[in-house]
Design an enzyme around this catalytic site. Structure first.
Site, PDB file in Angstrom:
ATOM      1  CE  LYS A  52      -3.907  -2.420   2.035  1.00 27.97           C
ATOM      2  NZ  LYS A  52      -4.697  -2.795   3.229  1.00 27.97           N
ATOM      3  CD  GLN A  96      -3.768  -4.620   6.273  1.00 27.95           C
ATOM      4  OE1 GLN A  96      -3.855  -3.553   5.671  1.00 27.95           O
ATOM      5  NE2 GLN A  96      -4.144  -5.771   5.733  1.00 27.95           N
ATOM      6  CG  ASP A 119      -9.773  -0.495   4.555  1.00 30.76           C
ATOM      7  OD1 ASP A 119      -9.354  -0.864   3.439  1.00 30.76           O
ATOM      8  OD2 ASP A 119      -9.152  -0.685   5.616  1.00 30.76           O
TER       9      ASP A 119
HETATM   10  N1  GUN Z   1      -7.006  -7.197   5.745  1.00 30.40           N
HETATM   11  C1  GUN Z   1      -7.233  -7.906   4.614  1.00 30.40           C
HETATM   12  N2  GUN Z   1      -7.731  -7.102   3.640  1.00 30.40           N
HETATM   13  C2  GUN Z   1      -7.830  -5.870   4.183  1.00 30.40           C
HETATM   14  C3  GUN Z   1      -8.259  -4.618   3.680  1.00 30.40           C
HETATM   15  O1  GUN Z   1      -8.696  -4.474   2.525  1.00 30.40           O
HETATM   16  N3  GUN Z   1      -8.191  -3.574   4.544  1.00 30.40           N
HETATM   17  C4  GUN Z   1      -7.741  -3.706   5.820  1.00 30.40           C
HETATM   18  N4  GUN Z   1      -7.738  -2.622   6.593  1.00 30.40           N
HETATM   19  N5  GUN Z   1      -7.340  -4.858   6.323  1.00 30.40           N
HETATM   20  C5  GUN Z   1      -7.382  -5.931   5.506  1.00 30.40           C
END
Ligand code: GUN
Length: 292
Positions: A52, A96, A119
C-alpha cells in the site's frame, strides 16, 4: 480463454491516478495523503501494508505508516484513530486487519470517521453502499467490478455466484453485483453451510470465489464459458520458494482455465486491483468526492 490481468490493469489505473494527482498539485492543490495503522508483525499484513505504501508512491500520494506492537491496548489504538480523524493533513486512513484478539475490531472500525474510511468498512459506508448512495466501497469488490468493466464482461441479467459471505468481500460483492447501477445480475451467495454447492456453482455465468480455501473450486464446479474471479490468497507452505510459501487461490487454476472463458490468476489478478482501488478511494477522499 482470456487471462484477466489484474497487475497490468492496476498499473494502468495507477498511472491514471498519478496523472490526476500531478494536475491537482500543478493547480496548487494538496497531494492526497493516506495513513495506514499496522498492529503487530503478521506476515500477510506486513506485505499488504508495504504494498500500500509503495502504491502511494506510484500514485504520487503522501503516506504515513503508524506501527504498534501486538500488545497495544484498545484505548491506545482508539486514541490513534481519534488523532487521525482530527488531522487535516490526512485525507484517509486504514487500520490493517486482522487485529489481535484482545482488541474489539468492530469498535475500532466504528471509531474511524466515515469521511476518512477509505476501506469502506464503517457501517455508514456499508449502509450507503447497500442502498446505492455515493460512498467509499470496499476495495476488493470495487476492484473486481473494475476488472469486469475493463474486460467488457457483460453482467446485466447474468447469473452470478459469490462463494463466501465475509464482510470485506462476499457480502459487499453480492450486494454490488445485485444493484442495477453496478452488476445488475441475478446473484446467489454460497457459503460453508450451503446445500448443493457444486451444482449451484455450475449455474454461474460469473463465479466469484472468496472463501479462503486453496483450490476449492474444481473443474466440475464451473460451467463451460463462465468467467471465474479468484479472490483467494492463502499462504501455502512451499519449500521450493525462497520465502517458504506460495500464494494459493480458491480456484484450481490449471484445471479450470480450459473451461472458463476468462479467469483471474493468483497472484496477479484481484490482489493488485484491491490496492489500486484503495488508492482511488484515497483520491476520492482528498477530492471530497462523496462527503464534504
Ligand atoms: N485485511 C485484509 N484485507 C484488508 C483490507 O482491505 N483492509 C484492511 N484494513 N485490512 C485488511
Amino acid at each position: 480463454m482470456t487471462l484477466i490481468d489484474g497487475k497490468a490493469t492496476a498499473a494502468t489505473i495507477k498511472s491514471e491516478i498519478a496523472a490526476r494527482v500531478a494536475s491537482i498539485v500543478e493547480g496548487g492543490g494538496k497531494r492526497p495523503h493516506l495513513a495506514a495503522v499496522l498492529v503487530g508483525h503478521d506476515g500477510g499484513s506486513e506485505t499488504y501494508v508495504k504494498n500500500k505504501v509503495l502504491a502511494c508512491k506510484a500514485c504520487g500520494f503522501e503516506s504515513t505508516l503508524i506501527r504498534f506492537e501486538d500488545d497495544v491496548t484498545e484505548d491506545k489504538l482508539l486514541d490513534c484513530v481519534a488523532e487521525l480523524n482530527a488531522d487535516d493533513c490526512i485525507d484517509g486512513f486504514i487500520v490493517q486487519l486482522p487485529l489481535p484478539k484482545h482488541i474489539n475490531e468492530q469498535r475500532v472500525i466504528e471509531a474511524i470517521d466515515f469521511r476518512k474510511d477509505v476501506d469502506g468498512f464503517h457501517p455508514v459506508n456499508v449502509g450507503r453502499m447497500a442502498i446505492g448512495l455515493p460512498c467509499f466501497i470496499s476495495a476488493t469488490p470495487l476492484g473486481i467490478l473494475e476488472l469486469l468493466r475493463r474486460y467488457n464482461v457483460a453482467t446485466s441479467g447474468k447469473r452470478c455466484v459469490v462463494l463466501g459471505r465475509s464482510n470485506i468481500v462476499g457480502k459487499p460483492m453480492a450486494s454490488l453485483m445485485l444493484q442495477k447501477q453496478y452488476g445488475d445480475a441475478t446473484v446467489t451467495v454460497l457459503h460453508s453451510h450451503s446445500q448443493d454447492l457444486k451444482q449451484e456453482c455450475r449455474k454461474a455465468d460469473i463465479l466469484i470465489a472468496a472463501i479462503g480455501s486453496p483450490s476449492f473450486v474444481t473443474a466440475d464446479m464451473v460451467k463451460p464459458g463462465a468467467v471465474v474471479i479468484d479472490v483467494g490468497t492463502t499462504r501455502v507452505p512451499d519449500s521450493s520458494r525462497e520465502r517458504g510459501f506460495r500464494l494459493s487461490g480458491d480456484v484450481d487454476f490449471d484445471a479450470v482455465k480450459d473451461i472458463a472463458s476468462a479467469i483471474t490468476p493468483v497472484p496477479g489478478g484481484v490482489g493488485p486491483m484491491t490496492i489500486c482501488m484503495l488508492m482511488l478511494n484515497t483520491l476520492a477522499a482528498a477530492e471530497k468526492k462523496f462527503y464534504a
